[in-house]
Design a protein around this motif. Structure first.
Motif, PDB file in Angstrom:
ATOM      1  N   ILE A  61      10.476  -3.805  -3.872  1.00  0.00           N
ATOM      2  CA  ILE A  61       9.538  -2.986  -4.139  1.00  0.00           C
ATOM      3  C   ILE A  61       8.358  -2.794  -3.224  1.00  0.00           C
ATOM      4  O   ILE A  61       7.910  -1.964  -3.110  1.00  0.00           O
ATOM      5  CB  ILE A  61       8.981  -4.128  -5.526  1.00  0.00           C
ATOM      6  CG1 ILE A  61       9.865  -4.075  -6.551  1.00  0.00           C
ATOM      7  CG2 ILE A  61       7.264  -3.557  -5.801  1.00  0.00           C
ATOM      8  CD1 ILE A  61       9.456  -4.878  -7.779  1.00  0.00           C
ATOM      9  N   TRP A  62       8.088  -3.810  -2.343  1.00  0.00           N
ATOM     10  CA  TRP A  62       7.195  -3.747  -1.068  1.00  0.00           C
ATOM     11  C   TRP A  62       7.494  -2.612  -0.205  1.00  0.00           C
ATOM     12  O   TRP A  62       6.727  -2.073   0.100  1.00  0.00           O
ATOM     13  CB  TRP A  62       6.962  -5.043  -0.386  1.00  0.00           C
ATOM     14  CG  TRP A  62       5.987  -4.930   0.639  1.00  0.00           C
ATOM     15  CD1 TRP A  62       6.376  -5.269   1.964  1.00  0.00           C
ATOM     16  CD2 TRP A  62       4.587  -4.849   0.700  1.00  0.00           C
ATOM     17  NE1 TRP A  62       5.412  -5.191   2.751  1.00  0.00           N
ATOM     18  CE2 TRP A  62       4.075  -4.639   1.929  1.00  0.00           C
ATOM     19  CE3 TRP A  62       3.765  -4.559  -0.347  1.00  0.00           C
ATOM     20  CZ2 TRP A  62       2.795  -4.688   2.367  1.00  0.00           C
ATOM     21  CZ3 TRP A  62       2.416  -4.266  -0.073  1.00  0.00           C
ATOM     22  CH2 TRP A  62       1.852  -4.477   1.467  1.00  0.00           C
ATOM     23  N   LEU A  65       6.797   0.666  -1.749  1.00  0.00           N
ATOM     24  CA  LEU A  65       5.370   1.138  -1.781  1.00  0.00           C
ATOM     25  C   LEU A  65       4.708   1.630  -0.643  1.00  0.00           C
ATOM     26  O   LEU A  65       4.091   2.450  -0.237  1.00  0.00           O
ATOM     27  CB  LEU A  65       4.573  -0.336  -2.327  1.00  0.00           C
ATOM     28  CG  LEU A  65       4.836  -0.551  -3.778  1.00  0.00           C
ATOM     29  CD1 LEU A  65       4.063  -1.783  -3.998  1.00  0.00           C
ATOM     30  CD2 LEU A  65       4.482   0.465  -4.663  1.00  0.00           C
ATOM     31  N   PHE A 302       6.347  10.531  -4.077  1.00  0.00           N
ATOM     32  CA  PHE A 302       6.417  10.001  -5.585  1.00  0.00           C
ATOM     33  C   PHE A 302       7.889   9.306  -5.909  1.00  0.00           C
ATOM     34  O   PHE A 302       7.943   8.944  -6.740  1.00  0.00           O
ATOM     35  CB  PHE A 302       5.937  11.333  -6.799  1.00  0.00           C
ATOM     36  CG  PHE A 302       6.897  12.745  -6.362  1.00  0.00           C
ATOM     37  CD1 PHE A 302       8.209  12.675  -6.786  1.00  0.00           C
ATOM     38  CD2 PHE A 302       6.221  13.556  -5.529  1.00  0.00           C
ATOM     39  CE1 PHE A 302       8.703  13.908  -6.588  1.00  0.00           C
ATOM     40  CE2 PHE A 302       6.656  14.725  -5.173  1.00  0.00           C
ATOM     41  CZ  PHE A 302       8.143  14.855  -5.939  1.00  0.00           C
ATOM     42  N   LEU A 305       7.320   5.695  -4.692  1.00  0.00           N
ATOM     43  CA  LEU A 305       6.514   5.119  -5.863  1.00  0.00           C
ATOM     44  C   LEU A 305       6.846   4.951  -7.218  1.00  0.00           C
ATOM     45  O   LEU A 305       6.751   4.130  -8.020  1.00  0.00           O
ATOM     46  CB  LEU A 305       5.290   5.981  -5.798  1.00  0.00           C
ATOM     47  CG  LEU A 305       3.963   5.679  -6.512  1.00  0.00           C
ATOM     48  CD1 LEU A 305       3.678   4.193  -5.956  1.00  0.00           C
ATOM     49  CD2 LEU A 305       3.000   6.498  -6.340  1.00  0.00           C
ATOM     50  N   GLY A 306       7.665   5.998  -7.675  1.00  0.00           N
ATOM     51  CA  GLY A 306       8.301   5.942  -9.140  1.00  0.00           C
ATOM     52  C   GLY A 306       9.484   4.852  -8.977  1.00  0.00           C
ATOM     53  O   GLY A 306       9.649   4.306 -10.076  1.00  0.00           O
ATOM     54  N   ALA A 308       9.693   2.265  -7.305  1.00  0.00           N
ATOM     55  CA  ALA A 308       8.935   0.880  -7.347  1.00  0.00           C
ATOM     56  C   ALA A 308       8.505   0.440  -8.777  1.00  0.00           C
ATOM     57  O   ALA A 308       8.765  -0.595  -9.229  1.00  0.00           O
ATOM     58  CB  ALA A 308       7.912   0.622  -6.278  1.00  0.00           C
ATOM     59  N   TRP A 309       7.739   1.640  -9.428  1.00  0.00           N
ATOM     60  CA  TRP A 309       7.308   1.204 -10.975  1.00  0.00           C
ATOM     61  C   TRP A 309       8.503   1.163 -11.813  1.00  0.00           C
ATOM     62  O   TRP A 309       8.280   0.218 -12.646  1.00  0.00           O
ATOM     63  CB  TRP A 309       6.587   2.493 -11.177  1.00  0.00           C
ATOM     64  CG  TRP A 309       5.265   2.464 -10.958  1.00  0.00           C
ATOM     65  CD1 TRP A 309       4.578   3.258  -9.802  1.00  0.00           C
ATOM     66  CD2 TRP A 309       4.140   1.512 -11.186  1.00  0.00           C
ATOM     67  NE1 TRP A 309       3.435   2.653  -9.944  1.00  0.00           N
ATOM     68  CE2 TRP A 309       2.918   1.854 -10.812  1.00  0.00           C
ATOM     69  CE3 TRP A 309       4.143   0.757 -12.499  1.00  0.00           C
ATOM     70  CZ2 TRP A 309       1.616   1.265 -10.876  1.00  0.00           C
ATOM     71  CZ3 TRP A 309       2.915  -0.012 -12.691  1.00  0.00           C
ATOM     72  CH2 TRP A 309       1.787   0.151 -11.947  1.00  0.00           C
ATOM     73  N   LEU A 310       9.637   1.703 -11.694  1.00  0.00           N
ATOM     74  CA  LEU A 310      10.690   1.516 -12.523  1.00  0.00           C
ATOM     75  C   LEU A 310      11.339   0.175 -12.356  1.00  0.00           C
ATOM     76  O   LEU A 310      11.917  -0.500 -13.318  1.00  0.00           O
ATOM     77  CB  LEU A 310      11.927   2.632 -12.017  1.00  0.00           C
ATOM     78  CG  LEU A 310      11.532   3.865 -12.687  1.00  0.00           C
ATOM     79  CD1 LEU A 310      12.778   4.746 -12.283  1.00  0.00           C
ATOM     80  CD2 LEU A 310      11.503   4.083 -14.235  1.00  0.00           C
ATOM     81  N   MET A 312       9.887  -2.555 -11.278  1.00  0.00           N
ATOM     82  CA  MET A 312       8.795  -3.473 -11.922  1.00  0.00           C
ATOM     83  C   MET A 312       8.841  -3.731 -13.324  1.00  0.00           C
ATOM     84  O   MET A 312       8.951  -4.549 -13.982  1.00  0.00           O
ATOM     85  CB  MET A 312       7.449  -3.116 -11.455  1.00  0.00           C
ATOM     86  CG  MET A 312       7.111  -3.437 -10.091  1.00  0.00           C
ATOM     87  SD  MET A 312       5.504  -3.318  -9.404  1.00  0.00           S
ATOM     88  CE  MET A 312       5.285  -1.643  -9.422  1.00  0.00           C
ATOM     89  N   ILE A 313       8.950  -2.451 -13.791  1.00  0.00           N
ATOM     90  CA  ILE A 313       9.292  -2.317 -15.357  1.00  0.00           C
ATOM     91  C   ILE A 313      10.494  -2.874 -15.879  1.00  0.00           C
ATOM     92  O   ILE A 313      10.527  -3.850 -16.986  1.00  0.00           O
ATOM     93  CB  ILE A 313       9.225  -0.859 -15.999  1.00  0.00           C
ATOM     94  CG1 ILE A 313       7.692  -0.189 -15.800  1.00  0.00           C
ATOM     95  CG2 ILE A 313       9.387  -0.696 -17.382  1.00  0.00           C
ATOM     96  CD1 ILE A 313       7.470   1.384 -15.818  1.00  0.00           C
TER      97      ILE A 313
END
Length: 328
Positions: A61-62, A65, A302, A305-306, A308-310, A312-313
């Motif tokens: 994830i890091w 980002l 994006f 970034l997207g 990483a968000w997926l 984390m979710i």
């Protein structure tokens, strides 16, 4: 190819490792003395795997980002940069006198309009980076091709013109006024009008003097070209005789239009002279500097970034499910 706008952001990637390295000894010093309790082998193995899995996921994830922060972008193939500050309108006379066959192309006798199309094709082709437009005039004037970078379209529109399409007479004033009107809508451009005619103003609602004042007020530079041979041999009842087919050409008016707007007047008595005139025009009004290339840029930040968000979710969803199972 892929490029990074903020490549310096890569120095942020080792921060979690630096933080872990600094924090670990401090925690060891603050750890109170306690009785060691040996967990079962299965529990220790599970704890080690869970901890390693969390570290790997956090590192992914890091990394994503940091990658998004570096602003990756896709650079496309180089394309020629166009300059919007350069515009040239070409006004062509379609009056009846343009059908006089006093010109030659490769030894063949042709009319004035045919010769004009032949020579102007090379001139249009060389105007790389310029926005070109085409005005046709006879009894009145109208825009055949609006301002465009598409030189092939302007050339095709010129090739498709026919004599007597809009009458027999010559509305030079209307043609200039129409060009000025088109230029007035774009005040920050280099406004150039190339007007080609073989006669004098005999029609239209705007006189050449009125059109000249409009052109001077709006800063339009006019280059005028008078077309037509000065002498040809014709057959008559009394035999052959020499006549001047360009006796109606108003050179004084064309010179005034050019001189008072900062342009120039040219006289084209033959195909060769017209070709030389267009070469001189290139010298008077050179194309806009050297051709510059640029690469189209498409942002890609994006995507990491997207991702990483997926992740984390997904982690949050797994954590929530495990909590419910433990308390269920």
């Amino acid at each position: 190819m892929i490029d990074f706008v903020w490549l310096w952001a890569l120095i942020l990637w080792p921060l979690p490792f630096i933080y872990r390295y600094i924090r670990k000894p401090r925690q060891a010093r603050q750890q109170p003395l306690a009785v060691a309790v040996l967990p079962s082998l299965a529990s220790a193995t599970y704890s080690f795997k869970a901890s390693r899995w969390q570290l790997v996921t956090g590192l992914v994830i890091w990394t994503l980002l940091v990658l998004a922060l570096m602003r990756p972008q896709w650079l496309g193939e180089p394309v020629a940069a166009r300059n919007d500050a350069r515009e040239m309108m070409i006004a062509v006379d379609l009056s009846g006198s343009m059908e006089i066959a006093d010109m030659e192309i490769n030894g063949e006798q042709v009319d004035r309009l045919t010769m004009l199309k032949h020579v102007m094709s090379d001139f249009i082709e060389r105007r790389i980076g310029d926005r070109l437009g085409l005005i046709l005039f006879a009894d009145t004037a109208y825009v055949q091709a609006p301002m465009t970078f598409d030189r092939a379209t302007v050339q095709r529109m010129l090739d498709e013109t026919v004599l007597r399409l809009i009458g027999e007479r010559t509305a030079i004033g209307d043609a200039i006024a129409l060009a000025v009107k088109r230029f007035a809508a774009r005040p920050d451009t280099n406004k150039i009008l190339v007007l080609v005619t073989d006669g004098q103003n005999t029609a239209g609602q705007v006189s050449p003097d009125q059109a000249l004042q409009l052109a001077k007020y709006h800063g339009v530079k006019i280059y005028t070209i008078g077309v037509g041979a000065e002498e040809i041999v014709v057959d008559s009842f009394f035999g052959q005789r020499r006549v001047n087919p360009s006796r109606d050409l108003d050179e004084a008016m064309l010179s005034q239009l050019a001189n008072e707007t900062g342009g120039a007047y040219f006289r084209a008595r033959s195909t060769e002279e017209l070709a030389e005139i267009y070469t001189e025009l290139d010298a008077f009004e050179p194309v806009q500097g050297e051709q510059q290339l640029r690469r189209p840029q498409t942002a890609l930040y994006f995507w990491p970034l997207g991702a990483a968000w997926l992740i984390m979710i997904a982690l949050f969803a797994v954590y929530t499910i495990n909590r419910r199972r433990q308390h269920g």
